[in-house]
Design a protein around this motif. Structure first.
Motif, PDB file in Angstrom:
ATOM      1  N   ASP A   1      -5.711  -1.515  -4.265  1.00 52.51           N
ATOM      2  CA  ASP A   1      -6.229  -2.715  -3.600  1.00 52.51           C
ATOM      3  C   ASP A   1      -6.299  -3.912  -4.541  1.00 52.51           C
ATOM      4  OD1 ASP A   1      -6.450  -1.143  -1.414  1.00 52.51           O
ATOM      5  OD2 ASP A   1      -8.644  -1.074  -1.350  1.00 52.51           O
TER       6      ASP A   1
ATOM      7  N   LEU B   1       0.828  -1.198   0.000  1.00 54.12           N
ATOM      8  CA  LEU B   1       0.000   0.000   0.000  1.00 54.12           C
ATOM      9  C   LEU B   1       0.869   1.257   0.000  1.00 54.12           C
ATOM     10  CD1 LEU B   1      -3.079   0.666   0.173  1.00 54.12           C
ATOM     11  CD2 LEU B   1      -2.734   0.924   2.639  1.00 54.12           C
TER      12      LEU B   1
ATOM     13  N   VAL C   1      -8.583  -7.762   1.135  1.00 53.23           N
ATOM     14  CA  VAL C   1      -7.614  -6.664   1.245  1.00 53.23           C
ATOM     15  C   VAL C   1      -8.275  -5.446   1.879  1.00 53.23           C
ATOM     16  CG1 VAL C   1      -6.198  -5.033  -0.067  1.00 53.23           C
ATOM     17  CG2 VAL C   1      -6.194  -7.453  -0.688  1.00 53.23           C
ATOM     18  N   GLN C   2      -9.460  -5.104   1.419  1.00 54.49           N
ATOM     19  CA  GLN C   2     -10.150  -3.928   1.950  1.00 54.49           C
ATOM     20  C   GLN C   2     -10.487  -4.102   3.430  1.00 54.49           C
ATOM     21  OE1 GLN C   2     -13.368  -3.848  -0.900  1.00 54.49           O
ATOM     22  NE2 GLN C   2     -12.291  -2.387  -2.256  1.00 54.49           N
TER      23      GLN C   2
END
Length: 327
Positions: A284, A278, A298-299
């Motif tokens: 993402d 990130l 991922v979120q």
């Protein structure tokens, strides 16, 4: 490995092992064991006799016995060691001659042109095989020399203690799902990898003595080429470019053990990798592709990291992560 060092073929090594396992052996017996013609078996035994690894039996000269390994191979090893010492002396002499001529290079001699993909690949492997201390490299698409998964020379160099420092262009990381796994493997063996948004060129510097600069056209691989840069102000400039880029690039953290947490066990390996990618600038979707997981996962994990760092935005998460010593 021993037989390879001594220069024996696979057949010769197998024949000697078979001979060691029995008091004596006739060519016919060896032929039956290995499924070969008797004349070939006799030839193999005769070859071992010439090398001093076998001898004729005193009772029946048609049979062969193995020579004691410590005696027979000790001679071979001593001979190889002497050859290596002589080769090292000759190499030192050649290196002195090369350095003397290099000091007198003109501007036109500073750069050699390497033409063709095959020649580029050969030089690329030669440079890694000859590396003694460190390799500095810029990695960007397209990979026209040697794909990472085929670069066995790098593994050999790392194994003998050569340090690799690589800066990868972010789009190249985004487009290669397997690249993160390779980065984890490299960092586990002592190499260092960082990511930057863009790179001006491809670069490969060995021991700060030679640099390979590919100048290839992706549309015409057959016309691929590279510049081989020797010790000069130009080489110094390329090294300075690398160090400047390295200093401003993002470190890729691949393991939770590299990260100082707020709470023990609060962050696992995948969280570390997500945070690292990130901060390196991947979105993402690209992160999910690299980790082989879903976009939703991922979120969800990014949201958990925001909460853990007491951050309201992703920008603040990156800032807090740096302040907390996470990255």
């Amino acid at each position: 490995m021993l037989f390879d060092v001594l220069g024996l073929t696979e057949e010769e090594a197998l024949t000697y092992r078979a001979l060691l396992a029995r008091p004596s052996c006739a060519p016919a017996e060896l032929a039956d064991e290995f499924g070969m013609q008797e004349p070939k078996a006799l030839c193999m035994l005769g070859r071992l006799e010439q090398l001093g690894l076998a001898a004729r039996s005193g009772e029946d000269t048609s049979r062969f016995v193995a020579s004691p390994p410590a005696v027979a191979m000790g001679v071979f090893l001593a001979q190889r060691q002497n050859e290596l010492r002589l080769a090292e002396l000759e190499l030192s002499s050649l290196e002195e001659t090369y350095r003397a001529s290099a000091s007198g290079r003109t501007l036109a001699d500073v750069v050699d042109v390497v033409q063709g993909a095959s020649a580029m690949r050969q030089r690329f492997e030669q440079l890694q095989n000859g590396a003694r201390r460190e390799v500095l490299t810029f990695v960007k698409a397209p990979m026209l020399v040697v794909p990472p998964e085929e670069n066995t020379a790098e593994n050999v160099a790392v194994a003998r203690g050569v340090t690799y420092r690589a800066v990868i262009e972010r789009p190249h990381l985004e487009d290669n799902p397997a690249l993160l796994a390779e980065i984890r493997d490299l960092t586990a063996r002592g190499s260092q990898v960082r990511v930057v948004d863009s790179l001006p060129l491809k670069l490969f510097v060995v021991d700060r003595e030679l640099a390979l600069v590919p100048v290839a056209d992706a549309a015409s691989p057959a016309d691929s080429g590279a510049l081989m840069v020797h010790r000069s102000g130009l080489l110094d400039a390329l090294i300075a470019l690398f160090e400047t880029t390295w200093a401003s690039s993002h470190h890729i953290v691949a393991e939770a053990g590299c990260l100082r947490e707020i709470e023990p066990g609060a962050v696992d390996e995948e969280d570390v990798q997500i945070l690292s990618l990130l901060v390196a600038g991947l979105n993402d979707k690209a992160i999910a592709t690299q980790l082989g997981t879903s976009l939703r996962t991922v979120q969800r994990r990014v949201h958990a990291l925001l909460h853990l760092a007491d951050a309201q935005t992703r920008l603040q998460l990156g800032w807090r992560a740096a302040r907390l010593g996470w990255i």
